[in-house]
Motif scaffolding. Structure first.
Motif, PDB file in Angstrom:
ATOM      1  N   GLY A 247       0.824  -1.198   0.000  1.00  0.00           N
ATOM      2  CA  GLY A 247       0.000   0.000   0.000  1.00  0.00           C
ATOM      3  C   GLY A 247       0.861   1.251   0.000  1.00  0.00           C
ATOM      4  O   GLY A 247       2.021   1.230  -0.417  1.00  0.00           O
ATOM      5  N   LYS A 248       0.280   2.355   0.477  1.00  0.00           N
ATOM      6  CA  LYS A 248       0.974   3.639   0.578  1.00  0.00           C
ATOM      7  C   LYS A 248       1.049   4.034   2.040  1.00  0.00           C
ATOM      8  O   LYS A 248       0.053   4.423   2.644  1.00  0.00           O
ATOM      9  N   PRO A 249       2.231   3.958   2.646  1.00  0.00           N
ATOM     10  CA  PRO A 249       2.347   4.268   4.070  1.00  0.00           C
ATOM     11  C   PRO A 249       2.600   5.742   4.339  1.00  0.00           C
ATOM     12  O   PRO A 249       2.886   6.531   3.432  1.00  0.00           O
ATOM     13  N   LEU A 250       2.506   6.086   5.602  1.00  0.00           N
ATOM     14  CA  LEU A 250       2.992   7.353   6.125  1.00  0.00           C
ATOM     15  C   LEU A 250       4.340   7.060   6.772  1.00  0.00           C
ATOM     16  O   LEU A 250       4.511   6.000   7.385  1.00  0.00           O
ATOM     17  N   VAL A 251       5.303   7.945   6.615  1.00  0.00           N
ATOM     18  CA  VAL A 251       6.638   7.758   7.192  1.00  0.00           C
ATOM     19  C   VAL A 251       6.916   8.872   8.189  1.00  0.00           C
ATOM     20  O   VAL A 251       6.674  10.048   7.918  1.00  0.00           O
ATOM     21  N   ASN A 252       7.429   8.519   9.336  1.00  0.00           N
ATOM     22  CA  ASN A 252       7.779   9.464  10.394  1.00  0.00           C
ATOM     23  C   ASN A 252       9.295   9.386  10.637  1.00  0.00           C
ATOM     24  O   ASN A 252       9.774   8.395  11.170  1.00  0.00           O
ATOM     25  N   SER A 253      10.101  10.388  10.212  1.00  0.00           N
ATOM     26  CA  SER A 253       9.690  11.710   9.792  1.00  0.00           C
ATOM     27  C   SER A 253      10.879  12.421   9.166  1.00  0.00           C
ATOM     28  O   SER A 253      12.017  11.966   9.239  1.00  0.00           O
ATOM     29  N   ILE A 254      10.601  13.609   8.592  1.00  0.00           N
ATOM     30  CA  ILE A 254      11.643  14.577   8.255  1.00  0.00           C
ATOM     31  C   ILE A 254      11.449  15.780   9.169  1.00  0.00           C
ATOM     32  O   ILE A 254      10.556  15.799  10.002  1.00  0.00           O
ATOM     33  N   SER A 255      12.287  16.791   9.000  1.00  0.00           N
ATOM     34  CA  SER A 255      12.159  18.025   9.788  1.00  0.00           C
ATOM     35  C   SER A 255      12.763  19.156   8.974  1.00  0.00           C
ATOM     36  O   SER A 255      13.038  18.997   7.784  1.00  0.00           O
ATOM     37  N   GLY A 256      12.996  20.283   9.636  1.00  0.00           N
ATOM     38  CA  GLY A 256      13.657  21.380   8.967  1.00  0.00           C
ATOM     39  C   GLY A 256      15.158  21.189   8.843  1.00  0.00           C
ATOM     40  O   GLY A 256      15.838  22.027   8.235  1.00  0.00           O
ATOM     41  N   GLU A 257      15.681  20.100   9.382  1.00  0.00           N
ATOM     42  CA  GLU A 257      17.116  19.798   9.294  1.00  0.00           C
ATOM     43  C   GLU A 257      17.446  19.266   7.906  1.00  0.00           C
ATOM     44  O   GLU A 257      16.913  18.237   7.482  1.00  0.00           O
ATOM     45  N   LYS A 258      18.343  19.927   7.181  1.00  0.00           N
ATOM     46  CA  LYS A 258      18.657  19.553   5.802  1.00  0.00           C
ATOM     47  C   LYS A 258      19.238  18.147   5.699  1.00  0.00           C
ATOM     48  O   LYS A 258      18.937  17.410   4.751  1.00  0.00           O
ATOM     49  N   ALA A 259      20.061  17.770   6.667  1.00  0.00           N
ATOM     50  CA  ALA A 259      20.672  16.435   6.606  1.00  0.00           C
ATOM     51  C   ALA A 259      19.601  15.350   6.654  1.00  0.00           C
ATOM     52  O   ALA A 259      19.688  14.338   5.952  1.00  0.00           O
ATOM     53  N   LYS A 260      18.587  15.555   7.480  1.00  0.00           N
ATOM     54  CA  LYS A 260      17.500  14.582   7.584  1.00  0.00           C
ATOM     55  C   LYS A 260      16.669  14.557   6.305  1.00  0.00           C
ATOM     56  O   LYS A 260      16.265  13.486   5.830  1.00  0.00           O
ATOM     57  N   GLN A 261      16.418  15.713   5.735  1.00  0.00           N
ATOM     58  CA  GLN A 261      15.686  15.776   4.470  1.00  0.00           C
ATOM     59  C   GLN A 261      16.426  15.015   3.371  1.00  0.00           C
ATOM     60  O   GLN A 261      15.817  14.267   2.597  1.00  0.00           O
ATOM     61  N   GLU A 262      17.738  15.185   3.320  1.00  0.00           N
ATOM     62  CA  GLU A 262      18.538  14.546   2.273  1.00  0.00           C
ATOM     63  C   GLU A 262      18.563  13.033   2.410  1.00  0.00           C
ATOM     64  O   GLU A 262      18.663  12.313   1.414  1.00  0.00           O
ATOM     65  N   ARG A 263      18.435  12.522   3.645  1.00  0.00           N
ATOM     66  CA  ARG A 263      18.419  11.070   3.861  1.00  0.00           C
ATOM     67  C   ARG A 263      17.055  10.467   3.537  1.00  0.00           C
ATOM     68  O   ARG A 263      16.974   9.375   2.979  1.00  0.00           O
ATOM     69  N   ILE A 264      15.990  11.175   3.906  1.00  0.00           N
ATOM     70  CA  ILE A 264      14.657  10.567   3.887  1.00  0.00           C
ATOM     71  C   ILE A 264      13.842  10.890   2.637  1.00  0.00           C
ATOM     72  O   ILE A 264      13.137  10.019   2.109  1.00  0.00           O
ATOM     73  N   LEU A 265      13.917  12.109   2.144  1.00  0.00           N
ATOM     74  CA  LEU A 265      13.038  12.491   1.034  1.00  0.00           C
ATOM     75  C   LEU A 265      13.235  11.650  -0.230  1.00  0.00           C
ATOM     76  O   LEU A 265      12.241  11.335  -0.914  1.00  0.00           O
ATOM     77  N   PRO A 266      14.451  11.251  -0.592  1.00  0.00           N
ATOM     78  CA  PRO A 266      14.574  10.357  -1.761  1.00  0.00           C
ATOM     79  C   PRO A 266      13.814   9.038  -1.572  1.00  0.00           C
ATOM     80  O   PRO A 266      13.273   8.497  -2.543  1.00  0.00           O
ATOM     81  N   LEU A 267      13.749   8.532  -0.339  1.00  0.00           N
ATOM     82  CA  LEU A 267      12.995   7.306  -0.069  1.00  0.00           C
ATOM     83  C   LEU A 267      11.496   7.556  -0.243  1.00  0.00           C
ATOM     84  O   LEU A 267      10.767   6.718  -0.799  1.00  0.00           O
ATOM     85  N   ILE A 268      11.024   8.696   0.254  1.00  0.00           N
ATOM     86  CA  ILE A 268       9.601   9.035   0.137  1.00  0.00           C
ATOM     87  C   ILE A 268       9.205   9.115  -1.333  1.00  0.00           C
ATOM     88  O   ILE A 268       8.174   8.565  -1.751  1.00  0.00           O
ATOM     89  N   LYS A 269      10.027   9.771  -2.123  1.00  0.00           N
ATOM     90  CA  LYS A 269       9.756   9.907  -3.556  1.00  0.00           C
ATOM     91  C   LYS A 269       9.793   8.541  -4.246  1.00  0.00           C
ATOM     92  O   LYS A 269       8.886   8.188  -5.008  1.00  0.00           O
ATOM     93  N   HIS A 270      10.828   7.756  -3.990  1.00  0.00           N
ATOM     94  CA  HIS A 270      11.019   6.476  -4.675  1.00  0.00           C
ATOM     95  C   HIS A 270       9.886   5.499  -4.391  1.00  0.00           C
ATOM     96  O   HIS A 270       9.405   4.807  -5.302  1.00  0.00           O
ATOM     97  N   TYR A 271       9.444   5.451  -3.124  1.00  0.00           N
ATOM     98  CA  TYR A 271       8.427   4.473  -2.744  1.00  0.00           C
ATOM     99  C   TYR A 271       7.002   5.049  -2.760  1.00  0.00           C
ATOM    100  O   TYR A 271       6.049   4.332  -2.451  1.00  0.00           O
ATOM    101  N   GLY A 272       6.857   6.311  -3.109  1.00  0.00           N
ATOM    102  CA  GLY A 272       5.534   6.900  -3.227  1.00  0.00           C
ATOM    103  C   GLY A 272       4.788   6.999  -1.915  1.00  0.00           C
ATOM    104  O   GLY A 272       3.559   6.848  -1.879  1.00  0.00           O
TER     105      GLY A 272
END
Length: 285
Positions: free
Chosen positions: A111-136
């Motif tokens: 299915g399509k999950p919710l993932v917890n989490s990113i924040s305003g920290e750029k390092a965290k965004q760079e680690r997690i957002l590609p996964l969010i995009k790739h897995y929808g």
């Protein structure tokens, strides 16, 4: 703004004009010794029990967090996800600070999950957002940055806008972002509640995003926590909170009441169903 997440067979739509979603918080080992010990032993029976009980209590999404000392969450998280999805069909919030564990969980998720989490920290965004995009997936964005949880509503809004920009730059649409405005204890900071409510209203007005938070965080250290939590929940829902992180068994009456008063429960069906269920469970005199 509609945020859609799904499990093996069931879709949940989160939006301001629909009934409030409850993200059942019980599958999280923080402060739960019995769950911690079971996970260390590789035993998922407590996870299964909590999943079934939270769904029965009315949760619409389940948090799934196995991160605790002595547990290999890269191995354990996907095992927990598969087990939960074998017994319940509602969506999960895959919750881990470990990007490798998140990816392992996303690989097996149906299915399509919710993932917890990113924040305003750029390092965290760079680690997690590609996964969010790739897995929808959809993602929770914490309204905090390298300086921690902001004290004012204005700073929360500012950080939220940066998170939206980062998501859209990574190809994650804003409807797949749910902001956690980061409530904290009113006993430690008297203005905490007012600042959070102001942030909810501003984010809803300016950005239209769905929003979440730990529903009981505000009452830490105070007596009669349930009374305070119930009052708080109604205010949060009215201000723009659409998906509360909570123990479903404890908050459902307050949530159903708020939804009814705000016109989100046609013919009071959910409220009356909740009433019948609660009264049926009372001991017979």
């Amino acid at each position: 703004m509609e945020t859609k997440v799904s499990g093996p067979t069931k879709e949940v739509i989160i939006s301001y004009d629909r009934p409030t979603c409850i993200i059942g918080e019980r599958i999280n080992p923080t402060g739960k010794k019995k769950l911690q010990e079971a996970l260390k032993a590789g035993d998922l029976s407590v996870v299964k029990k909590e999943a079934l009980e939270q769904v029965a209590a009315g949760a619409t999404i389940l948090d799934c967090n196995v991160n605790t000392q002595g547990v290999d969450d890269v191995k354990m998280l996907p095992e927990a996800i598969k087990m939960i999805q074998d017994v319940v069909d509602i969506p999960l919030c895959i919750d881990s600070p470990n990007a490798a564990a998140l990816e392992a969980g996303l690989k097996v998720y149906k299915g399509k999950p919710l993932v917890n989490s990113i924040s305003g920290e750029k390092a965290k965004q760079e680690r997690i957002l590609p996964l969010i995009k790739h897995y929808g997936a959809a993602v929770v964005g914490l309204a905090q940055d390298d300086n921690g949880i902001p004290k004012t509503a204005e700073r929360r809004v500012e950080i939220t806008k940066r998170i939206v920009e980062a998501c859209e730059k990574a190809g994650v649409p804003r409807e797949d972002l749910i902001i956690d405005v980061m409530a904290y204890a009113i006993g430690a900071e008297p203005k905490a509640a007012k600042d959070v409510l102001n942030a909810l209203r501003q984010i809803r007005l300016e950005l239209g995003l769905n929003m979440t938070m730990g529903a009981s965080n505000i009452s830490f250290g105070m007596p009669d926590r349930m009374i305070l939590n119930n009052a708080w929940i109604a205010m949060v829902i009215e201000a723009g909170g659409t998906a509360l992180i909570a123990d479903a068994a404890k908050v459902m009456p307050a949530v159903l009441s708020a939804d009814l008063v705000l016109g989100r429960d046609r013919f009071a069906r959910k409220y009356l169903e909740g009433y019948r269920k609660r009264t049926a469970e009372l001991p017979k005199k």
